[in-house]
Design an enzyme around this catalytic site. Structure first.
Site, mmCIF file in Angstrom:
data_model
loop_
_atom_site.group_PDB
_atom_site.id
_atom_site.type_symbol
_atom_site.label_atom_id
_atom_site.label_comp_id
_atom_site.label_asym_id
_atom_site.label_seq_id
_atom_site.Cartn_x
_atom_site.Cartn_y
_atom_site.Cartn_z
ATOM 1 N N ILE A 162 0.943 -1.225 -0.124
ATOM 2 C CA ILE A 162 -0.087 0.147 -0.064
ATOM 3 C C ILE A 162 0.982 1.147 0.020
ATOM 4 O O ILE A 162 1.882 1.341 0.765
ATOM 5 C CB ILE A 162 -0.872 -0.029 1.059
ATOM 6 C CG1 ILE A 162 -1.864 -1.281 1.214
ATOM 7 C CG2 ILE A 162 -1.577 1.214 1.237
ATOM 8 C CD1 ILE A 162 -2.505 -1.458 2.571
ATOM 9 N N GLU A 163 0.303 2.234 -0.768
ATOM 10 C CA GLU A 163 1.455 3.328 -0.894
ATOM 11 C C GLU A 163 0.304 4.711 -0.246
ATOM 12 O O GLU A 163 -0.980 4.674 -0.488
ATOM 13 C CB GLU A 163 1.552 4.047 -2.384
ATOM 14 C CG GLU A 163 2.265 5.239 -2.340
ATOM 15 C CD GLU A 163 2.326 5.816 -3.851
ATOM 16 O OE1 GLU A 163 3.193 6.786 -4.048
ATOM 17 O OE2 GLU A 163 2.143 4.797 -5.026
ATOM 18 N N ILE A 164 0.768 5.540 0.468
ATOM 19 C CA ILE A 164 0.192 6.802 0.903
ATOM 20 C C ILE A 164 1.100 7.631 0.163
ATOM 21 O O ILE A 164 2.228 7.999 0.371
ATOM 22 C CB ILE A 164 0.018 6.922 2.237
ATOM 23 C CG1 ILE A 164 -0.608 5.782 3.257
ATOM 24 C CG2 ILE A 164 -0.473 8.087 2.914
ATOM 25 C CD1 ILE A 164 -1.786 5.569 2.848
#
Length: 207
Positions: A162-164
């Protein structure tokens, strides 16, 4: 096909087959000009080894809300929703840990989903509080204007990355051939949300 004129030399003449082909190609271009009846990304589906563990992760770390699933479903799973997109969790039939030995190695070039964030510092602090291992990266896109993209990468309980990011700092510039084809959603893409009014059950409580 060519036609020979004794006075003016050789004059090209288009065959009926070529004319017909050009009409079909032109027709295709006109049809492609109209956008497809797609509205927005509805959900991302994840196969997980432990639905409850994944629910805890996506609700407590990423702020998703547990939704009711259609009663017709006869398999284990969960529906989560927030930020205009859904996460559908499916219980894996294989009880073994699906994470590979390389899952602890975060590679931004690998498959992942990305969430846009308005406060990267707050999100990073959240990851520290819940003891989530993450990779922090910054991309300086335009040194002259100081355009910078901050990124946080981490895995969910099954090793899906997951990327933020604060990717809104970077303007999207359509390629020349894509002008006029972009369709932006305006809230209408959100599925109907039924909130119970009798007080028996909140929308974000599990079944």
């Amino acid at each position: 096909m060519e036609k020979k004129d004794e006075a003016n030399g050789v004059v090209p003449v288009r065959s009926n087959e070529k004319i017909s082909r050009e009409k079909e190609e032109g027709k295709g271009k006109e049809e492609n000009h109209h956008p497809l009846p797609l509205m927005a990304l509805n959900h991302v589906s994840r196969l997980c080894r432990n639905v409850k563990e994944s629910i805890d992760f996506y609700t407590k770390v990423l702020g998703f809300v547990l939704m009711e699933r259609p009663q017709a479903f006869d398999f284990d799973g969960a529906w989560l929703f927030n930020y205009g997109v859904g996460i559908h969790l499916l219980q894996s039939k294989d009880d073994q840990d699906r994470r590979s030995e390389t899952d602890h190695h975060l590679d931004p070039m690998d498959n992942h989903i990305s969430f846009q964030c308005e406060n990267m510092e707050e999100m990073e602090e959240k990851l520290k509080v819940v003891n989530i291992k993450y990779m922090k990266r910054a991309v300086l896109e335009d040194e002259e204007n100081g355009t910078r993209i901050d990124q946080l990468f981490f895995n969910d309980p099954d090793g899906f990355m997951i990327e933020i990011c604060n990717c809104e700092n970077l303007k999207l510039v359509p390629a020349a051939a894509s002008l006029g084809k972009i369709k932006l959603p305006f809230d209408t893409h959100n599925p109907p949300l039924q909130i119970l009014e009798n007080g028996d059950r909140s929308i974000d409580e599990p079944n």
